[in-house]
Design a protein around this motif. Structure first.
Motif, short mmCIF file in Angstrom:
data_model
loop_
_atom_site.label_atom_id
_atom_site.label_comp_id
_atom_site.label_asym_id
_atom_site.label_seq_id
_atom_site.Cartn_x
_atom_site.Cartn_y
_atom_site.Cartn_z
N GLU A 182 0.84 -1.20 0.00
CA GLU A 182 0.00 0.00 0.00
C GLU A 182 0.87 1.26 0.00
N HIS A 183 1.90 1.27 0.83
CA HIS A 183 2.79 2.43 0.89
C HIS A 183 3.54 2.62 -0.43
N GLY A 185 5.98 7.04 -9.16
CA GLY A 185 6.82 6.29 -10.08
C GLY A 185 7.10 4.85 -9.66
N ALA A 186 6.58 4.43 -8.50
CA ALA A 186 6.81 3.06 -8.03
C ALA A 186 5.66 2.15 -8.43
N GLU A 208 10.26 4.63 -11.82
CA GLU A 208 10.51 5.52 -12.95
C GLU A 208 10.70 6.91 -12.39
N THR A 209 11.89 7.49 -12.62
CA THR A 209 12.20 8.80 -12.07
C THR A 209 12.86 9.67 -13.12
N GLU A 210 12.99 10.95 -12.78
CA GLU A 210 13.65 11.90 -13.69
C GLU A 210 15.14 12.02 -13.41
N THR A 211 15.57 11.67 -12.19
CA THR A 211 16.98 11.81 -11.82
C THR A 211 17.45 10.58 -11.06
N GLU A 212 18.76 10.40 -11.05
CA GLU A 212 19.36 9.31 -10.27
C GLU A 212 19.18 9.57 -8.77
#
Length: 84
Positions: free
Chosen positions: A23-24, A30-31, A47-51
Motif C-alpha cells: 500500500e505504501h 513512479g513506483a 521511474e524517475t527523472e533523476t538518479e
C-alpha cells in the motif's frame, strides 16, 4: 535535456507487513509492484527523472516498517527529447 531513469528493486519483507508495504509503495510516485507478495520478495520498478530520486526513494523504502532489505538490481537511463 531531461532524462528518464528506470530501475528495479527487490524488497525483502516480513510476511505480516506485506499488505501495508505494498500500500505504501503504491503512494510513492513512479513506483509499481509487479509481484512477489506470496514469497515476501516484492519486485518493484521505479521511474524517475533523476538518479538522486532513485536513491531517495530506495532509502525511504528501506526505512519502511517490515522491510528487511531493499536492493537495487537494475538501472537504465536515457535522455528524453523535448517535443517542439
Amino acid at each position: 535535456m531531461s532524462e528518464c531513469h528506470i530501475s528495479s528493486l527487490v524488497v525483502h519483507s516480513l510476511p505480516d507487513r506485506i499488505p501495508a508495504i505494498v500500500e505504501h509503495l503504491g503512494r510513492i510516485q513512479g513506483a509499481e509492484v509487479h509481484g512477489g507478495q506470496e514469497a515476501g520478495k516484492l519486485i518493484v520498478t521505479l521511474e524517475t527523472e533523476t538518479e538522486g530520486q532513485i536513491v531517495e526513494r530506495l532509502n525511504a523504502i528501506q526505512l519502511l516498517d517490515g522491510v528487511l532489505a531493499a536492493t537495487l538490481v537494475f538501472h537504465h537511463f536515457e535522455p528524453v527529447q523535448e517535443r517542439e
